[in-house]
Design an enzyme around this catalytic site. Structure first.
Site, short mmCIF file in Angstrom:
data_model
loop_
_atom_site.label_atom_id
_atom_site.label_comp_id
_atom_site.label_asym_id
_atom_site.label_seq_id
_atom_site.Cartn_x
_atom_site.Cartn_y
_atom_site.Cartn_z
N GLU A 50 19.53 34.65 56.09
CA GLU A 50 19.55 33.28 56.60
C GLU A 50 20.83 32.54 56.23
OE1 GLU A 50 17.04 34.71 55.08
OE2 GLU A 50 15.21 34.46 56.26
N PHE A 112 1.44 30.09 49.82
CA PHE A 112 2.34 31.21 49.98
C PHE A 112 3.58 30.78 50.77
CE2 PHE A 112 3.74 34.99 52.46
CZ PHE A 112 4.26 35.70 51.38
N GLN A 113 4.75 31.06 50.23
CA GLN A 113 6.05 30.72 50.82
C GLN A 113 6.22 29.22 51.06
OE1 GLN A 113 6.82 33.48 54.12
NE2 GLN A 113 7.69 34.88 52.61
N LYS A 162 3.58 24.44 60.14
CA LYS A 162 3.05 25.43 61.08
C LYS A 162 2.03 24.78 62.01
CE LYS A 162 1.61 30.23 61.20
NZ LYS A 162 1.32 31.44 60.42
#
Ligand code: TPP
Ligand code: MG
Lengths: 579, 188
Positions: A50, A112-113, A162
């Site tokens: 990235e 998570f993440q 999300k």
């Protein structure tokens, strides 16, 4: 009323902003957006890291003047972007980074993440957004592009959860001015300040323009030249300003600062008026601030009012877009004759860079300076050159004479090793018909060389010059000069760059002697694919002249006298070109 | 020297963080920072007292303007302004000490807001000088804790500050750089 998902809205917005290419890497939190991509015409370049995506967006923006776009997932994807964002921030480059974020309900739970990316990037973005609702996406992206490209340009990050990507809402693309009451990119100066500036300008005896990146961002070349030619003012350039004014222009003295020519720095110290045009008095160009240009009145034109009086106290500060401010000043700028001052500067041109490489002893070895100067000559100065950070970067600035804007792309403010290769990929996407060269050190190249795979996959043509001195050369030079040659960083073991290129499905060449250079470089340029050239150069060479960090600007370490004067290489006559 | 800046900011999540982060990043020393809503919906007002010189204050102001959510900045340091701070001081006092405390509270026009068997809470509002000297005086007793709000400030008179400042002047302090370098000779 048609409803779109948030993911679709992202692509819709990018399309409306005129985006043609994005550089990205997928992951869980951004997958809805990747899923929606297929319905749109925007080309997605799959990077290998990235950081590469951000440098590509950066190189794209610097080469084209348009906003570059990078996309990544949450957590590690986003944190990998940090170096590229900070690089763009320091050099005022307009990029928009879009990152996925965990679902809005999970924020704050160490999901998570999950990383607080707007928190992490707060000090290294011009502005950033956390979007948790689908209907807020269009406004955030529209504002992001506007903020990135207006005023003092810079990176803007939009972090989108999300669930916001997955949700659906009516798509509203507001036309007309944005409602950003606190954002004023168009602050201007009071007219009385212009009068004060003109008074200083028209009465100066030894004026000097310090031209920075602002010339290029503002597209102010014509105005700067008109100003300089009418008032007969010589121009010194910052690293990021190079190309802003043709190197071959009679009033262009060349680069100032740490590795600028000594006579340029001496001229700054002797001037009675400094005109800072879109530059920010970085410590790399001022040296010791206490002794910096103490004889000069200073006029500073910058789009960012917080730059005025930050490092150097100025007599007149003019806020605004450089081109606009110059256009307002120009009617009052009188013709002048500063021939005594110009002659004096001429008389100080002792050890010019070009003369110096003519006199390099022919040891049968290859000198980085020769390599760069030969590439300049063979490309007729028309290539876009993207450099990494280190000695080779400074040699590039000294020996490749840039006549055209946006043809030198380099990480100035942050000095980010690993920048060149990905930034060059971005530049090539911006200017597919231009010849693009990477000039990287063996150290920095190894930081982001995985992007060779991106090059192969995207079938793009670059010419990659690795200036291989088997050292972290700039570090070695500092250790030699300032740490009594104690070498805490030993010679650098690199891979076989030819085999490496081949492993990526690219062509590799090796050049160890100047005599081989012209033929092989022409071969590389003629090849339709990307060629990696391993230039094995003199290992313990140093960049001269040099102002030690924090020293007085005119107290430079000068080029050592060369005892043998031998003109080397095939077309020695042509050296006169650059004199 | 302490400079008092009033910043009008958009009332959005994270704005306080942006302002605080700016001062930290630019190495300014914040003496106090207060935030609260204003008469205008969606607009908050911050009073920031920062320890810096005149040039530093101009730099802080210019940097604040760079924040997209900052609407207006006003340096009230040298303007006629009402500047106030509210302080609560909890004292551990014996029954015999109470009268003495009450007398001092009256002298300072402070108030007693809570009394229990072995402690009392006093409240004072005033300029920084006044509250400082009140706290100093109270040290004669046993101070259990002090809570201060930080300063808030308001310019005197009827003028209303527009949310949109006009042109930005050259960002020079009034007796600034131009005069400073004027003493230098113009010849080499
Ligand atoms: C990411 C990063 N890490 C460390 C540095 C410090 N640094 C500046 S130049 C340099 C050496 C660069 O070596 P190389 O890429 O081989 O180029 P050379 O100087 O030899 O031309 C280093 C380590 C940096 N600028 N960037
Ligand atoms: Mg090296």
């Amino acid at each position: 009323m048609t409803k779109l998902t948030g993911a679709q809205m992202i692509w819709e917005c990018l399309t409306l902003e005129g985006v043609e290419v994005v550089f990205g890497y997928p992951g869980g939190a951004i997958l809805p957006t990747y899923d929606a991509m297929l319905g749109y015409k925007i080309h997605h370049v799959l990077v290998r890291h990235e950081q590469g995506a951000t440098h590509m967006a950066d190189g794209y923006a610097r080469a084209s003047g348009k906003v570059g776009v990078a996309i990544a997932t949450s957590g590690p994807g986003a944190t990998n972007m940090v170096t590229g964002i900070a690089t763009a921030m320091m050099d005022s480059v307009p990029i928009v980074c879009i990152t996925g974020q965990v679902g809005s309900k999970a924020i704050g739970s160490d999901a998570f993440q999950e990383t607080d990316v707007t928190g992490v990037t707060l000090p290294i973005t011009k502005h950033n957004y956390l979007v948790t609702r689908t209907e807020d996406i269009p406004r955030a992206i529209k504002e992001a592009f506007f903020i990135a490209r207006s005023g003092r340009q810079g990176p803007v990050l939009v972090d989108i959860t999300k669930d916001a990507q997955q949700g659906s809402a009516e798509f509203v693309w507001e036309v007309g001015p944005l409602r950003l009451p606190g954002y004023r990119p168009d602050l201007r100066t009071l007219p009385s300040e212009l009068e004060r500036a003109l008074h200083l300008i028209n009465n100066a005896e030894r004026p000097l323009i310090l031209a920075g990146h602002g010339i290029i961002s503002a597209g102010a070349r014509a105005q700067v030249l008109e100003f300089a030619e009418r008032a007969q003012v010589p121009i010194a350039m910052t690293l990021l300003g190079l190309g802003g004014i043709p190197a071959s222009h009679g009033l262009n003295l060349g680069m100032m600062g740490m590795h600028g020519e000594a006579y340029v720095n001496s001229a700054i110290q002797q001037a009675d008026l400094l005109l800072a045009f879109g530059m920010r008095f970085d410590d790399r160009v001022t040296g010791n601030l206490k002794t910096y240009a103490v004889n000069a009145r200073k006029i500073h034109i910058d789009i960012d009012s917080s730059e005025l009086n930050k490092n150097v106290r100025v007599d007149v500060g003019l806020v605004g877009d450089l081109r606009d401010v110059l256009q307002e000043l120009l009617p009052g700028v009188q013709s002048a004759d500063h021939s005594a001052w110009l002659d004096h500067i001429d008389s100080m041109k002792g050890d010019l860079a070009v003369r110096d490489i003519q006199s390099l002893p022919d040891t049968g070895h290859l000198y980085a300076a020769h390599v760069i100067n030969d590439i300049w000559r063979l490309t007729k100065g028309n290539a876009i050159v993207v450099t990494d950070v280190g000695q080779h970067q400074m040699w590039e600035a000294q020996y490749y004479k840039h006549d055209h804007e946006r043809t030198l792309i380099t990480s100035g403010g942050l000095g980010t090793m690993g920048f060149a290769l990905p930034a060059a990929i971005g530049a090539k996407f911006a200017c597919p018909d231009r010849e693009v060269w990477v000039v990287a050190g063996d150290g920095g190249f190894q930081m982001t060389m995985a992007e060779l795979a991106t090059i192969k996959q995207e079938k793009i043509k670059l010419n990659i010059a690795i200036i291989n001195n088997f050292y972290l050369g700039m570090v070695r030079q500092w250790q030699e000069f300032f740490y009594e040659k104690r070498s805490a960083a030993p010679p650098l073991l690199g891979p076989d760059f030819v085999k490496l290129a081949e492993a990526f499905g690219l062509r590799g060449l090796r050049i160890k002697q100047r005599a081989e250079l012209q033929g092989l470089v022409e071969e590389a340029r003629a090849d339709s694919g990307t060629v990696v050239i391993d230039f094995q150069v003199e290992q313990e060479d140093s960049v001269f002249p040099m102002v030690p960090a924090g020293a007085d600007l005119d107290k430079m370490i000068r080029r050592p006298a060369r005892d043998v004067l031998i003109e080397t290489g095939a077309d020695a006559d042509e050296w006169e070109l650059g004199a | 020297m302490a400079h008092t800046l009033i910043a009008y900011v958009e009332d959005k999540p994270g704005v306080l963080n942006r302002v605080a982060s700016l001062f930290r990043r630019r190495a300014f020393n914040i003496v106090s920072l207060t935030v609260g809503r204003t008469e205008q919906a969606g607009v908050s007002r911050m009073t920031i007292v920062v320890d810096t010189d005149e040039l530093g204050a101009r730099r802080a102001e210019a940097n604040l303007y760079k924040l997209v959510n900052v609407l207006r900045v006003d340096d009230v340091t040298n303007k006629p302004a009402v500047v106030r701070e509210l302080v609560l001081v909890k004292l551990g006092v014996t029954a015999e000490q109470r009268t003495a405390v009450l007398q001092l509270v009256n002298v300072f026009r402070a108030r007693v807001v809570d009394i229990s068997a072995e402690a009392m809470i006093t409240e004072i509002t005033g300029s920084q000088d006044k509250v400082e000297s009140f706290i100093e005086t109270m040290r004669a007793f046993h101070i259990i804790s002090v809570a201060r709000t930080g300063l808030i400030a308001m310019v005197r008179g009827g003028g209303k500050i527009s949310a949109n400042p006009p042109l930005v002047a050259a960002q020079l302090p009034e007796n600034g750089a131009a005069e400073d370098t004027a003493g230098l000779s113009m010849s080499v």
